[in-house]
Design a protein around this motif. Structure first.
Motif, short mmCIF file in Angstrom:
data_model
loop_
_atom_site.label_atom_id
_atom_site.label_comp_id
_atom_site.label_asym_id
_atom_site.label_seq_id
_atom_site.Cartn_x
_atom_site.Cartn_y
_atom_site.Cartn_z
N ALA A 42 0.17 -14.36 41.46
CA ALA A 42 -1.08 -13.61 41.60
C ALA A 42 -1.91 -14.26 42.69
O ALA A 42 -1.72 -15.44 43.04
CB ALA A 42 -1.84 -13.62 40.28
N ASP A 43 -2.85 -13.50 43.25
CA ASP A 43 -3.75 -14.03 44.25
C ASP A 43 -4.50 -15.23 43.66
O ASP A 43 -4.68 -15.33 42.45
CB ASP A 43 -4.74 -12.94 44.68
CG ASP A 43 -5.49 -13.30 45.95
OD1 ASP A 43 -5.08 -14.22 46.67
OD2 ASP A 43 -6.50 -12.62 46.22
N GLY A 44 -4.90 -16.16 44.49
CA GLY A 44 -5.68 -17.29 44.03
C GLY A 44 -4.82 -18.47 43.61
O GLY A 44 -3.94 -18.92 44.35
N ASP A 68 5.32 -2.31 38.60
CA ASP A 68 4.34 -1.90 39.61
C ASP A 68 3.40 -3.04 40.01
O ASP A 68 2.30 -2.80 40.50
CB ASP A 68 3.53 -0.70 39.11
CG ASP A 68 2.50 -1.07 38.04
OD1 ASP A 68 2.64 -2.15 37.41
OD2 ASP A 68 1.55 -0.30 37.84
N TYR A 69 3.82 -4.27 39.84
CA TYR A 69 2.95 -5.44 40.06
C TYR A 69 2.32 -5.43 41.45
O TYR A 69 1.15 -5.78 41.60
CB TYR A 69 3.77 -6.71 39.83
CG TYR A 69 2.97 -7.99 39.81
CD1 TYR A 69 1.80 -8.10 39.07
CD2 TYR A 69 3.41 -9.12 40.49
CE1 TYR A 69 1.08 -9.29 39.02
CE2 TYR A 69 2.71 -10.31 40.44
CZ TYR A 69 1.55 -10.39 39.71
OH TYR A 69 0.84 -11.57 39.67
N GLU A 70 3.05 -5.04 42.46
CA GLU A 70 2.50 -5.05 43.82
C GLU A 70 1.27 -4.17 43.95
O GLU A 70 0.37 -4.45 44.74
CB GLU A 70 3.56 -4.64 44.85
CG GLU A 70 4.60 -5.72 45.07
CD GLU A 70 5.47 -5.46 46.29
OE1 GLU A 70 5.19 -4.52 47.06
OE2 GLU A 70 6.42 -6.23 46.48
N GLY A 75 -6.09 -5.99 48.42
CA GLY A 75 -6.11 -6.50 49.78
C GLY A 75 -4.72 -6.79 50.31
O GLY A 75 -3.84 -7.26 49.60
N ALA A 76 -4.57 -6.51 51.60
CA ALA A 76 -3.27 -6.68 52.26
C ALA A 76 -2.87 -8.15 52.38
O ALA A 76 -1.69 -8.47 52.31
CB ALA A 76 -3.30 -6.03 53.64
N GLU A 77 -3.83 -9.05 52.57
CA GLU A 77 -3.49 -10.47 52.73
C GLU A 77 -2.84 -11.04 51.48
O GLU A 77 -1.84 -11.75 51.57
CB GLU A 77 -4.74 -11.27 53.09
CG GLU A 77 -5.23 -11.05 54.49
CD GLU A 77 -6.45 -11.89 54.80
OE1 GLU A 77 -6.50 -13.06 54.36
OE2 GLU A 77 -7.35 -11.38 55.49
N ALA A 78 -3.42 -10.77 50.32
CA ALA A 78 -2.87 -11.28 49.06
C ALA A 78 -1.48 -10.71 48.82
O ALA A 78 -0.57 -11.43 48.39
CB ALA A 78 -3.79 -10.96 47.90
N LEU A 79 -1.30 -9.44 49.10
CA LEU A 79 0.01 -8.80 48.90
C LEU A 79 1.03 -9.39 49.87
O LEU A 79 2.18 -9.66 49.48
CB LEU A 79 -0.09 -7.29 49.08
CG LEU A 79 1.20 -6.50 48.92
CD1 LEU A 79 1.83 -6.73 47.56
CD2 LEU A 79 0.93 -5.01 49.15
N ARG A 83 4.47 -11.35 48.87
CA ARG A 83 5.81 -10.98 49.36
C ARG A 83 6.50 -12.14 50.06
O ARG A 83 7.71 -12.35 49.87
CB ARG A 83 5.71 -9.77 50.28
CG ARG A 83 5.39 -8.49 49.54
CD ARG A 83 5.18 -7.33 50.48
NE ARG A 83 5.02 -6.07 49.75
CZ ARG A 83 4.47 -5.00 50.28
NH1 ARG A 83 4.03 -5.00 51.54
NH2 ARG A 83 4.35 -3.90 49.56
N ARG A 84 5.78 -12.89 50.87
CA ARG A 84 6.38 -14.04 51.57
C ARG A 84 6.83 -15.11 50.58
O ARG A 84 7.92 -15.67 50.71
CB ARG A 84 5.38 -14.63 52.58
CG ARG A 84 5.24 -13.83 53.86
CD ARG A 84 4.52 -14.60 54.97
NE ARG A 84 3.40 -15.40 54.53
CZ ARG A 84 2.13 -15.02 54.54
NH1 ARG A 84 1.80 -13.82 54.95
NH2 ARG A 84 1.18 -15.84 54.13
#
Length: 159
Positions: A42-44, A68-70, A75-79, A83-84
């Motif tokens: 998750a983000d953060g 459907d977690y994505e 925000g695109a940065e967190a996604l 992915r990376r």
């Protein structure tokens, strides 16, 4: 192999970032032998933990809460970071949920707590804001008798 899992807030105030990063480096870099790091990415806190774990040479196990977690990323940065990091994972575990719900997050969090030798909690010490939140996963891990390392700065609150 030692296994360290993470639970933590998605929103981290700038005033705690340095403290949390150095705490994560101490926990993840201060081990001997092979290390497995478990994160839902998750983000953060989860993404920060995973990035530092990889820097420290750990094998990353990603625990995906739902199909459907994505779509849950804001925000695109967190996604993009998700992915990376996911591409660098040595293993991926998927919870059996179609949607990103509190139940799915709880299942992923308890899976991590069940599977680790130590849980790192990037946590302000306050109650969870929903089922599956950081406080609930910390309480679950403690009830199992797992050691929990809490990283936060006294007096700092999150938004």
């Amino acid at each position: 192999m030692k296994r360290i899992g993470v639970t933590g807030h998605r929103s981290l105030p700038d005033s705690v970032l340095g403290h949390v990063e150095s705490g994560l480096r101490a926990v993840l870099g201060g081990h001997e032998g092979p290390l497995e790091a478990l994160s839902s990415l998750a983000d953060g806190a989860d993404q920060l933990f995973a990035a530092i774990a990889l820097e420290c040479g750990a094998d990353l196990t990603v625990v995906i809460p739902s199909e459907d977690y994505e779509a849950a990323f804001e925000g695109a940065e967190a996604l993009d970071r998700y992915r990376r990091l996911r591409l660098r994972a040595a293993q991926e575990i998927r919870m059996d949920f179609a949607r990103s719900t509190d139940e799915a997050y709880y299942a992923a969090g308890t899976y991590i707590a069940d599977s680790c030798d130590r849980l790192v909690a990037v946590w302000d010490g306050r109650p969870a804001r929903g089922h599956g939140g950081t406080a609930e996963i910390v309480a679950y891990a403690r009830a199992l008798g797992k050691p929990v390392t809490v990283l936060w700065c006294d007096g700092v609150t999150r938004d």
